[in-house]
Design an enzyme around this catalytic site. Structure first.
Site, PDB file in Angstrom:
ATOM      1  N   HIS A 186     -18.573  35.968 -75.144  1.00  0.00           N
ATOM      2  CA  HIS A 186     -17.765  34.763 -75.528  1.00  0.00           C
ATOM      3  C   HIS A 186     -17.206  35.176 -76.916  1.00  0.00           C
ATOM      4  CE1 HIS A 186     -20.684  31.841 -73.304  1.00  0.00           C
ATOM      5  NE2 HIS A 186     -19.501  32.419 -72.535  1.00  0.00           N
TER       6      HIS A 186
ATOM      7  N   GLY B 220     -12.656  35.484 -68.657  1.00  0.00           N
ATOM      8  CA  GLY B 220     -13.759  34.642 -68.248  1.00  0.00           C
ATOM      9  C   GLY B 220     -13.216  33.192 -67.545  1.00  0.00           C
TER      10      GLY B 220
ATOM     11  N   ASP C 168     -15.607  35.367 -64.888  1.00  0.00           N
ATOM     12  CA  ASP C 168     -16.972  35.288 -64.640  1.00  0.00           C
ATOM     13  C   ASP C 168     -17.269  35.272 -62.979  1.00  0.00           C
ATOM     14  OD1 ASP C 168     -17.485  35.371 -67.312  1.00  0.00           O
ATOM     15  OD2 ASP C 168     -17.214  32.909 -67.364  1.00  0.00           O
TER      16      ASP C 168
ATOM     17  N   ASP D  86     -22.678  32.732 -76.410  1.00  0.00           N
ATOM     18  CA  ASP D  86     -22.780  31.965 -77.712  1.00  0.00           C
ATOM     19  C   ASP D  86     -23.473  30.983 -77.326  1.00  0.00           C
ATOM     20  OD1 ASP D  86     -22.562  30.773 -79.713  1.00  0.00           O
ATOM     21  OD2 ASP D  86     -20.406  31.351 -80.358  1.00  0.00           O
TER      22      ASP D  86
ATOM     23  N   HIS E 270     -16.055  26.719 -69.657  1.00  0.00           N
ATOM     24  CA  HIS E 270     -16.370  27.541 -68.151  1.00  0.00           C
ATOM     25  C   HIS E 270     -17.936  27.636 -68.461  1.00  0.00           C
ATOM     26  CE1 HIS E 270     -16.050  30.748 -70.990  1.00  0.00           C
ATOM     27  NE2 HIS E 270     -16.551  31.478 -70.276  1.00  0.00           N
TER      28      HIS E 270
ATOM     29  N   ASP F 146     -19.684  27.995 -64.863  1.00  0.00           N
ATOM     30  CA  ASP F 146     -19.243  29.525 -64.407  1.00  0.00           C
ATOM     31  C   ASP F 146     -20.189  30.420 -65.065  1.00  0.00           C
ATOM     32  OD1 ASP F 146     -17.046  28.402 -63.389  1.00  0.00           O
ATOM     33  OD2 ASP F 146     -15.608  29.339 -64.887  1.00  0.00           O
TER      34      ASP F 146
ATOM     35  N   ARG G 261     -27.490  32.578 -62.975  1.00  0.00           N
ATOM     36  CA  ARG G 261     -28.217  32.166 -61.695  1.00  0.00           C
ATOM     37  C   ARG G 261     -28.163  33.278 -60.769  1.00  0.00           C
ATOM     38  NH1 ARG G 261     -27.246  30.735 -57.015  1.00  0.00           N
ATOM     39  NH2 ARG G 261     -25.277  30.087 -57.381  1.00  0.00           N
TER      40      ARG G 261
END
Length: 153
Positions: free
Chosen positions: A16, A63, A68, A88, A95, A98, A104
Site C-alpha cells: 500500500h 492494485g 489485486d 497498511d 479496494h 479486494d 482469503r
C-alpha cells in the site's frame, strides 16, 4: 493433495502507498535472495522496485485498478508461490474488499504470505526458500460437487 513449490519461487510483491518505502528497504536488503526467484508486482510498486533492484519484475495493474485481482487469479491458477504484501493496517483502502479476497485466496490455497518485514525475514531465512516444498492443499471436490438448491442461478 499437495502443490509443489519449486526451488525457484514465483513471488508477488505488493505494498500500500504508506508501506512502499518499507517494502523498498526490505527488497534492497534482500536483493541477492530475490534475484534467485521470479518476481511479480502490482503497478506503481513494480516500477519502484524494478528501478531500485535492477532485476526484472513482471508488472501487473495497479492494485485498485485490478492488480489485486490479477494476483488472486495467479494464486487460484497455481501461478504464484509466495505473497509479500506490506499492507497498511492504519488506513482504509478503497479496494479493501479486494485485499480481503486476496488474503482469503492465500489461505484457501495454503500460500505463504508475509504482511510485514519481520515475517518476510523469517520466511526468507527458511531453507524452503531455496528448495522444493510440498504445500498441502485442502480437497475442495466435495464443495465443487455439492448439489445446488432448486432455482439457483
Amino acid at each position: 493433495m499437495e502443490r509443489i513449490l519449486g526451488a525457484r519461487k514465483r513471488i508477488a510483491l505488493v505494498a500500500h502507498d504508506h508501506k512502499k518505502d518499507e517494502l523498498l528497504h526490505w527488497v534492497i536488503t534482500n536483493k541477492e535472495k530475490l534475484a534467485a526467484h521470479t518476481l511479480f508486482a502490482t503497478g506503481t510498486t513494480g516500477t519502484i522496485l524494478e528501478q531500485a533492484l535492477q532485476l526484472p519484475i513482471q508488472k501487473l495493474l495497479s492494485g485498485p485498478l485490478g492488480g489485486d485481482q490479477q494476483i488472486g487469479a495467479m494464486i487460484a491458477e497455481d501461478k504464484l508461490d509466495i505473497l509479500i504484501f506490506f499492507w497498511d493496517p492504519m488506513e482504509a483502502q478503497p479496494h479493501d474488499p479486494d485485499v480481503k479476497a486476496l488474503l482469503r485466496l492465500s489461505a484457501t490455497y495454503n500460500l505463504p504470505v508475509a504482511c510485514n518485514a519481520a515475517t518476510a525475514d523469517f520466511m526468507f531465512a527458511a531453507p524452503f526458500m531455496i528448495q522444493e516444498y510440498k504445500a498441502l492443499q485442502t480437497d475442495y471436490s466435495t464443495y465443487l460437487k455439492r448439489k445446488l438448491p432448486e432455482g439457483s442461478i
